[in-house]
Design a protein around this motif. Structure first.
Motif, PDB file in Angstrom:
ATOM      1  N   LYS A 114       1.757 -39.128 -64.000  1.00 53.06           N
ATOM      2  CA  LYS A 114       2.642 -38.682 -65.089  1.00 53.06           C
ATOM      3  C   LYS A 114       3.202 -39.913 -65.809  1.00 53.06           C
ATOM      4  CE  LYS A 114       2.466 -34.296 -63.600  1.00 53.06           C
ATOM      5  NZ  LYS A 114       3.546 -33.567 -62.996  1.00 53.06           N
TER       6      LYS A 114
ATOM      7  N   THR B  29       9.535 -33.730 -66.840  1.00 52.30           N
ATOM      8  CA  THR B  29       8.386 -34.166 -66.043  1.00 52.30           C
ATOM      9  C   THR B  29       8.758 -34.142 -64.563  1.00 52.30           C
ATOM     10  OG1 THR B  29       7.589 -35.567 -67.839  1.00 52.30           O
ATOM     11  CG2 THR B  29       6.833 -36.124 -65.619  1.00 52.30           C
ATOM     12  N   TYR B  30       7.898 -33.572 -63.727  1.00 47.91           N
ATOM     13  CA  TYR B  30       8.163 -33.577 -62.278  1.00 47.91           C
ATOM     14  C   TYR B  30       7.092 -34.403 -61.578  1.00 47.91           C
ATOM     15  CZ  TYR B  30       4.463 -30.026 -62.187  1.00 47.91           C
ATOM     16  OH  TYR B  30       3.280 -29.369 -62.344  1.00 47.91           O
TER      17      TYR B  30
ATOM     18  N   THR C 189       8.017 -25.801 -60.554  1.00 48.95           N
ATOM     19  CA  THR C 189       7.209 -26.600 -61.491  1.00 48.95           C
ATOM     20  C   THR C 189       7.042 -25.871 -62.825  1.00 48.95           C
ATOM     21  OG1 THR C 189       5.182 -25.762 -60.452  1.00 48.95           O
ATOM     22  CG2 THR C 189       5.976 -27.901 -59.704  1.00 48.95           C
ATOM     23  N   ASN C 190       6.890 -24.547 -62.766  1.00 49.89           N
ATOM     24  CA  ASN C 190       6.817 -23.769 -64.016  1.00 49.89           C
ATOM     25  C   ASN C 190       8.093 -23.924 -64.836  1.00 49.89           C
ATOM     26  OD1 ASN C 190       4.263 -22.780 -63.580  1.00 49.89           O
ATOM     27  ND2 ASN C 190       4.921 -20.830 -62.717  1.00 49.89           N
ATOM     28  N   TYR C 191       9.241 -23.922 -64.126  1.00 48.22           N
ATOM     29  CA  TYR C 191      10.514 -24.025 -64.851  1.00 48.22           C
ATOM     30  C   TYR C 191      10.718 -25.426 -65.416  1.00 48.22           C
ATOM     31  CZ  TYR C 191      15.003 -22.272 -66.371  1.00 48.22           C
ATOM     32  OH  TYR C 191      16.049 -21.839 -67.160  1.00 48.22           O
ATOM     33  N   TRP C 192      10.354 -26.445 -64.653  1.00 48.79           N
ATOM     34  CA  TRP C 192      10.445 -27.817 -65.191  1.00 48.79           C
ATOM     35  C   TRP C 192       9.557 -27.948 -66.427  1.00 48.79           C
ATOM     36  CZ3 TRP C 192      14.678 -29.544 -63.630  1.00 48.79           C
ATOM     37  CH2 TRP C 192      15.086 -29.555 -62.299  1.00 48.79           C
ATOM     38  N   ASP C 193       8.357 -27.368 -66.356  1.00 51.49           N
ATOM     39  CA  ASP C 193       7.457 -27.398 -67.524  1.00 51.49           C
ATOM     40  C   ASP C 193       8.103 -26.718 -68.730  1.00 51.49           C
ATOM     41  OD1 ASP C 193       5.359 -28.816 -66.407  1.00 51.49           O
ATOM     42  OD2 ASP C 193       4.232 -27.035 -65.796  1.00 51.49           O
ATOM     43  N   LYS C 194       8.707 -25.570 -68.474  1.00 54.67           N
ATOM     44  CA  LYS C 194       9.360 -24.812 -69.553  1.00 54.67           C
ATOM     45  C   LYS C 194      10.473 -25.630 -70.210  1.00 54.67           C
ATOM     46  CE  LYS C 194      12.211 -20.700 -70.105  1.00 54.67           C
ATOM     47  NZ  LYS C 194      12.881 -19.610 -69.404  1.00 54.67           N
TER      48      LYS C 194
ATOM     49  N   ASP D 110      -3.369 -31.268 -60.609  1.00 60.98           N
ATOM     50  CA  ASP D 110      -1.980 -31.613 -60.935  1.00 60.98           C
ATOM     51  C   ASP D 110      -1.524 -32.806 -60.101  1.00 60.98           C
ATOM     52  OD1 ASP D 110       0.637 -31.442 -61.929  1.00 60.98           O
ATOM     53  OD2 ASP D 110       1.226 -29.822 -60.575  1.00 60.98           O
TER      54      ASP D 110
ATOM     55  N   GLY E 210      10.533 -28.854 -70.329  1.00 59.87           N
ATOM     56  CA  GLY E 210      10.014 -30.123 -70.850  1.00 59.87           C
ATOM     57  C   GLY E 210      10.460 -31.307 -70.021  1.00 59.87           C
TER      58      GLY E 210
END
Length: 336
Positions: free
Chosen positions: A122, A107-108, A98-103, A117, A105
């Protein structure tokens, strides 16, 4: 698109240096089709927990971060993380992913790292249309969520799903639900899949993308209790994987057009009408030899060198996928 399922031979084929990976060659032929849409969704089946946890394959997957990089590169906006492999490598893999998806940009949905969360619907606004995204799985291969951390993954809990769809409906124009269920390797959807899709339709879901069977299952229109139309494709198959039986090597890109019409009556009351139309499918084939040289190829571009008897297989896939949606079009032009 369907399952992004990174078996060890797939990530080994992508290795360019120790613990560094590049999947771009595999996606080269389908990239033009993926890039042209305004909104692209994928099923991140093998979690991108990253190299630090140690990469792994079936039955407990963990994929390199670079899987996220290639999905970003081809235009993916949203990934669904709710599937039977979500808990394969525990909470840490979910946090890393999830951190990497956030990085990136991206959406998960379908997995979360906190209750807050998990409860957040979303959304994304594209061309003045507000889309919301939900994701659920039938189970997690018998792996239980840690006590008090039920938020880590979304299961197909009908009561929860209904509440989530209603919440999403209140804040968006279009509700898209990703469902991970059905029988593996079955080319036809079952009663349970139909039941869950009908339930989602009855409560206002507009589009359903199905995953899990690893083979394509047909699309179908459902009518909700209020007369609303819901488009469902019951399984999008494997988009990239190392599964080596014919139908498990065939996936698809599903394209839909969404239009929004806003009208006002004499009292200036607003009415919003959403229409889902023009379903189009691009069947794809994962070509590889000796567990190397993986490549996703649009079936329309195949030759007999790629797949013997490819034309009749492609024709059969077209009739199979459109049997309940006769107006289904197939993306037959070669995109330069």
């Amino acid at each position: 698109m369907g399952d992004i399922l990174i078996h060890n031979s797939v990530y080994e084929d992508a290795e360019i240096a120790t613990n560094q990976y590049d999947f771009s060659k595999m996606f080269e032929r389908v990239k033009p089709y993926l890039e042209r849409s305004d909104l692209t969704i994928a099923n991140s089946e093998s979690i991108i927990g990253g190299q630090e946890l140690g990469l792994s394959s079936y039955p407990a997957f963990n994929s390199p971060y670079e899987v996220g990089d290639i999905l970003k590169d081809v235009g993916v906006d949203v990934v669904t993380m709710a599937n039977n492999h979500t808990l394969d490598r525990g909470e840490k893999a979910i946090i890393n992913a999830t951190n990497y998806w956030d990085k990136l940009g991206i959406t998960y949905v379908g997995a979360a790292t906190s209750q807050e969360d998990a409860e957040k619907i979303k959304t994304m606004t594209v061309n003045n249309i507000v889309f919301s995204f939900l994701g659920y799985t039938y189970g997690t291969n018998g792996i239980k969520v840690p006590d008090g951390k039920e938020y880590l993954v979304n299961y197909i809990d009908e009561e929860k799903m209904i509440k989530d769809i209603q919440k999403a409906k209140a804040i968006s124009d279009v509700v898209i639900v990703n469902l991970h269920n059905g029988n593996e390797y079955a080319r036809m959807f079952n009663e349970q899949q139909e039941h869950v899709v009908q339930l989602a339709a009855d409560h206002g879901a507009d589009i359903i993308f199905g995953h899990h069977p690893h083979v394509l299952q047909p699309a179908k229109w459902y009518t909700g209790v209020n007369g609303n139309k819901t488009f469902a494709i019951h399984s999008l198959g494997n988009f990239i994987s190392a599964q080596d039986k014919l139908y498990r090597q065939i996936g698809a890109i599903m394209e839909l057009d969404v239009t929004k019409t806003v009208t006002f009556d004499e009292q200036e009351n607003e009415t919003v009408q959403i229409e889902i139309k023009n379903p189009k499918l691009l069947p794809t084939y994962v070509k590889f030899a000796n567990w190397k040289n993986y490549e996703i190829i649009p079936m329309v571009q195949l030759t007999d060198n790629d797949l013997k008897d490819h034309q009749s297989i492609y024709n059969e896939i077209k009739s199979h996928m459109s049997q309940f949606v006769p107006e289904m079009q197939f993306i037959d032009e070669v995109t330069k």
